[in-house]
Design a protein around this motif. Structure first.
Motif, mmCIF file in Angstrom:
data_model
loop_
_atom_site.group_PDB
_atom_site.id
_atom_site.type_symbol
_atom_site.label_atom_id
_atom_site.label_comp_id
_atom_site.label_asym_id
_atom_site.label_seq_id
_atom_site.Cartn_x
_atom_site.Cartn_y
_atom_site.Cartn_z
ATOM 1 N N VAL A 1 42.397 44.679 50.233
ATOM 2 C CA VAL A 1 42.847 45.723 48.796
ATOM 3 C C VAL A 1 41.882 44.931 47.486
ATOM 4 N N PHE B 1 56.187 39.969 45.204
ATOM 5 C CA PHE B 1 55.132 40.057 44.401
ATOM 6 C C PHE B 1 54.828 39.553 42.631
ATOM 7 N N MET C 1 45.308 41.049 42.183
ATOM 8 C CA MET C 1 45.028 42.140 44.081
ATOM 9 C C MET C 1 45.330 41.517 44.899
ATOM 10 N N TYR C 2 44.725 40.223 44.759
ATOM 11 C CA TYR C 2 44.446 39.825 46.414
ATOM 12 C C TYR C 2 45.101 39.126 47.070
ATOM 13 N N LEU D 1 53.727 39.894 50.249
ATOM 14 C CA LEU D 1 54.020 40.249 50.797
ATOM 15 C C LEU D 1 54.698 38.664 52.540
ATOM 16 N N ALA E 1 50.149 38.685 56.124
ATOM 17 C CA ALA E 1 49.769 39.251 54.758
ATOM 18 C C ALA E 1 48.418 38.906 54.040
ATOM 19 N N ILE F 1 46.113 42.214 54.465
ATOM 20 C CA ILE F 1 46.474 42.922 53.823
ATOM 21 C C ILE F 1 46.070 43.026 52.182
ATOM 22 N N GLY F 2 46.151 41.572 51.869
ATOM 23 C CA GLY F 2 45.728 41.432 50.397
ATOM 24 C C GLY F 2 43.910 41.031 50.516
ATOM 25 N N THR G 1 48.375 38.227 45.044
ATOM 26 C CA THR G 1 50.332 39.248 44.354
ATOM 27 C C THR G 1 50.391 39.529 45.614
ATOM 28 N N THR G 2 49.452 40.503 46.491
ATOM 29 C CA THR G 2 49.357 41.196 47.541
ATOM 30 C C THR G 2 49.892 40.448 49.041
ATOM 31 N N ARG G 3 49.380 38.775 49.249
ATOM 32 C CA ARG G 3 49.764 38.456 50.262
ATOM 33 C C ARG G 3 50.742 37.902 49.595
ATOM 34 N N GLY H 1 51.500 36.695 41.518
ATOM 35 C CA GLY H 1 50.851 37.331 41.513
ATOM 36 C C GLY H 1 50.412 36.302 40.177
#
Length: 305
Positions: free
Chosen positions: A130, A6, A88-89, A96, A123, A126-127, A91-93, A10
């Protein structure tokens, strides 16, 4: 679950997003071309003159218009929202995706392309969920300069944009266009990450190239091209829904992704869904190259951590 992926993803995404922001802004402006004239078209204006009004030039032409009318710094309108969006987007995708790859890999650490695509879609979805608030703010800040002065939102920063959206349009406005945003993110992430991994693995397995800068560049360039081709129609719909102005008491310009797509095709033709394709691929290419090369370098630096 390791949070290393992550952090790496990010940092790389924020660097890539800020570096290619002007190209993303030009893409958004081109995707919105012709939309403002749909009313005059419905009132009897010929489609030929409508199209003529909508065409404002290519990537360089639109870029020069922005600089001439709004100043050079306008090319970085919404860059704060872009940084927050990727924080946010992306980093999450990206994080994950690495987690899912590790969980689903076989004993040899290999993963079939079908599972890579599925991991990318999960991924990405969810990203996008968020990061949607920052995405809406970014699109609006990028599009603001094309509006007449009295219609501009004039957000001073991403924090101001989020605050004004909540105070004037309600909390739900932060997730406006979330469905096409999630759709786009699923397609882009699956195309971008899965194709990069697959192309890189193929190049190394065939011994055509060795692991290094040239391999990372080639794989990321092709991954960016694939992502641009498959995602552009969804991206146009997402941009228009997020940028639409909803007047209290009146029906919104679009009631969903399908409605937006159909209205766009009806008023501007099927190729309108590929508006902004040149700046999209021009932006997606450098973004993807910068993203993966930066990511590979960060992985090397953090290898022992």
């Amino acid at each position: 679950m390791s949070f290393k992926g992550f952090v790496e993803g990010g940092i790389a995404a924020v660097v890539a997003g800020c570096a290619t922001h002007p190209l993303d802004l030009i893409k958004v402006r081109m995707q919105l071309q012709g939309e403002a004239h749909s009313k005059s078209l419905s009132e009897g204006q010929s489609k030929k003159s409508h199209v003529k009004m909508a065409v404002q030039g290519g990537v360089l032409g639109v870029g020069l218009q922005i600089v001439q009318k709004e100043g050079a710094l306008a090319l970085f309108s919404g860059v704060s929202a872009s940084a927050l969006r990727h924080a946010m987007y992306s980093t999450t995708r990206l994080g994950l995706y690495e987690v899912l790859k590790q969980q689903w890999a076989d004993e040899d650490g290999k993963l079939p392309i079908s599972k890579k695509i599925l991991a990318g879609m999960i991924a990405g979805a969810i990203g996008a969920a968020v990061g949607n608030p920052a995405d809406v703010a970014m699109v609006r800040m990028q599009a603001d300069g094309r509006l007449p002065f009295h219609q501009r939102r004039n957000y001073s920063s991403v924090a101001d944009a989020l605050f004004q959206m909540v105070s004037t349009e309600g909390f739900s406005s932060l997730w406006r266009g979330s469905f096409p945003t999630i759709q786009r993110a699923m397609v882009v992430t699956a195309a971008q990450l899965a194709s990069y991994d697959q192309i890189k693995e193929s190049l190394l397995a065939s011994e055509v190239m060795r692991d290094g800068f040239a391999t990372h560049f080639a794989a990321s360039f092709l991954a960016g091209l694939v992502a641009s081709i498959v995602s552009n129609p969804i991206d146009v719909v997402k941009t228009r829904i997020q940028n639409m102005m909803v007047v209290p008491g009146l029906p919104p310009p679009y009631v969903g992704s399908l409605d937006c797509a159909l209205k766009t095709i009806q008023s501007e033709g099927p190729l309108a869904l590929y508006k902004g394709f040149v700046p999209n691929v021009t932006r997606q290419g450098p973004f993807t190259i910068t993203l993966f090369i930066t990511l590979e370098q960060i992985r090397c630096l953090l290898r022992n951590f």
